[in-house]
Design a protein around this motif. Structure first.
Motif, mmCIF file in Angstrom:
data_model
loop_
_atom_site.group_PDB
_atom_site.id
_atom_site.type_symbol
_atom_site.label_atom_id
_atom_site.label_comp_id
_atom_site.label_asym_id
_atom_site.label_seq_id
_atom_site.Cartn_x
_atom_site.Cartn_y
_atom_site.Cartn_z
ATOM 1 N N GLN A 100 10.069 -11.511 -32.420
ATOM 2 C CA GLN A 100 11.339 -12.208 -32.300
ATOM 3 C C GLN A 100 11.258 -11.581 -33.963
ATOM 4 O OE1 GLN A 100 11.768 -16.078 -32.388
ATOM 5 N NE2 GLN A 100 11.947 -16.030 -30.153
ATOM 6 N N ILE A 101 10.606 -11.421 -34.855
ATOM 7 C CA ILE A 101 10.267 -10.941 -35.782
ATOM 8 C C ILE A 101 10.440 -9.083 -35.557
ATOM 9 C CG2 ILE A 101 9.002 -10.089 -38.074
ATOM 10 C CD1 ILE A 101 7.242 -12.887 -37.585
ATOM 11 N N ILE A 102 10.302 -8.630 -34.720
ATOM 12 C CA ILE A 102 10.256 -7.311 -34.911
ATOM 13 C C ILE A 102 11.020 -6.652 -34.430
ATOM 14 C CG2 ILE A 102 9.725 -5.073 -33.950
ATOM 15 C CD1 ILE A 102 6.521 -6.284 -33.996
ATOM 16 N N PHE A 103 11.996 -7.983 -33.470
ATOM 17 C CA PHE A 103 12.897 -7.704 -33.321
ATOM 18 C C PHE A 103 14.695 -7.217 -33.817
ATOM 19 C CE2 PHE A 103 17.499 -9.134 -30.863
ATOM 20 C CZ PHE A 103 17.288 -7.186 -29.310
ATOM 21 N N GLY A 104 14.555 -9.109 -35.069
ATOM 22 C CA GLY A 104 15.122 -8.924 -36.126
ATOM 23 C C GLY A 104 15.360 -7.550 -36.784
ATOM 24 N N ILE A 105 13.689 -7.316 -37.463
ATOM 25 C CA ILE A 105 13.751 -6.187 -38.506
ATOM 26 C C ILE A 105 14.830 -4.788 -37.903
ATOM 27 C CG2 ILE A 105 12.515 -4.641 -39.279
ATOM 28 C CD1 ILE A 105 10.427 -7.114 -39.466
ATOM 29 N N ILE A 106 14.464 -4.891 -36.227
ATOM 30 C CA ILE A 106 15.062 -3.371 -35.615
ATOM 31 C C ILE A 106 16.504 -3.385 -35.705
ATOM 32 C CG2 ILE A 106 15.040 -2.760 -33.556
ATOM 33 C CD1 ILE A 106 12.430 -2.923 -33.429
ATOM 34 N N ILE A 139 13.805 -14.510 -38.857
ATOM 35 C CA ILE A 139 12.287 -14.500 -39.302
ATOM 36 C C ILE A 139 11.824 -15.207 -39.400
ATOM 37 C CG2 ILE A 139 11.670 -12.537 -40.441
ATOM 38 C CD1 ILE A 139 14.409 -10.994 -39.987
ATOM 39 N N THR A 140 12.745 -16.021 -40.715
ATOM 40 C CA THR A 140 11.798 -17.101 -41.164
ATOM 41 C C THR A 140 10.759 -18.212 -40.020
ATOM 42 O OG1 THR A 140 12.458 -16.800 -43.528
ATOM 43 C CG2 THR A 140 11.338 -18.931 -43.025
#
Length: 281
Positions: A249-255, A238-239
């Motif tokens: 990619q950020i949203i996918f990692g959160i999901i 995410i960073t």
């Protein structure tokens, strides 16, 4: 005469269905397992539709919020090009490693605090004080003490979980039914027997539920730990994605974090129901 019977039957079915609909909206009225699944799934469907409407419709810039389609494409590229499965494995290991370490210490201490008031008087002020300290505030110190390796990340999760579990377990054990304790004394039980045969078995379902709840909090701590000084994990991904403005990619990692947490929560519930089928928790 015969033709009126279906009309009467249909009217009676409609009349019976109306009270059922009213009862379904009554306070504290339970719903069926099928209805619960359908309602829960329905919210996710509505959420994705609204998300897609604003992003695919051009109301929000892709720089600030990727569309569901872009998020899925970026998620596929994470697995095929960047070995995201390794990051997931590292994050899961850190969560459960730190959580298990916290539970090993917190559960016995919480049982002791709930059982003996002198132990509670000794530990409770310090544990309550530490419970309000954010685990993220310890990261600079932990980096100095343990470096930026796995020990530092495990300790962040440990600190964020151990004090919460301790107090919640102590409250659960301390709220045992007094009549059961008195009955055990009347039947000749000693202090050791009270603890092992009354307090711990009675509090076991509540302790298991406490562990399930705190495991959810542990997922928030691991991401904080991985945002600083980490070369692997979902938080590290995410960073890196934030530096590249890759919101997909950020949203996918959160999901992914939410999905793994939901799976672990369902697994915990299933285990608790199997171990404590007699409990209402």
């Amino acid at each position: 005469m015969n033709s009126s019977k279906p009309v009467i039957a249909a009217g009676s079915v409609a009349a019976a269905a109306a009270p059922r609909r009213r009862r379904a909206l009554a306070p504290l009225e339970p719903v069926s397992a099928r209805a619960r699944w359908m309602l829960g799934l329905g919210f996710f469907v509505v959420f994705v539709v609204v998300w897609g409407f604003f992003t695919l419709g051009g109301f929000v810039s892709p720089t600030f919020l990727a569309s569901p389609v872009t998020m899925v494409k970026e998620g596929i590229s994470l697995f095929t090009e960047f070995n995201f499965s390794h990051d997931i494995g590292m994050t899961v290991w850190r969560v459960f490693g730190g959580f298990v370490l916290a539970a090993i210490i917190a559960v016995p201490l919480g049982i002791a605090m709930g059982t003996w008031k002198s132990v509670e008087a000794f530990f409770e002020p310090f544990v309550s004080f530490c419970r309000y300290l954010p685990a993220s505030a310890f990261i600079p110190l932990l980096i100095l003490w343990a470096g930026i390796g796995e020990a530092q990340k495990l300790l962040v999760i440990f600190i964020g979980s151990v004090f919460q579990i301790t107090l919640m377990v102590a409250v659960t054990v301390g709220s045992a039914r007094r009549d059961l304790v008195e009955a055990a004394y009347t039947l000749g039980a000693k202090s050791r027997g009270i603890v092992l045969r009354v307090l711990i078995p009675g509090a076991a379902p509540g302790i298991a539920e406490t562990l399930r709840l705190v495991l959810g909090w542990a997922w928030t701590y691991v991401i904080v730990a991985e945002l600083i000084g980490s070369s692997s994990g979902i938080g590290h991904m995410i960073t890196d994605s934030q530096a590249l403005l890759n919101t997909g990619q950020i949203i996918f990692g959160i999901i992914v974090i939410g999905v793994i947490g939901l799976i672990s929560d369902f697994a915990f519930k299933a285990i608790n129901r199997r171990l404590f089928a007699w409990s209402t928790i």
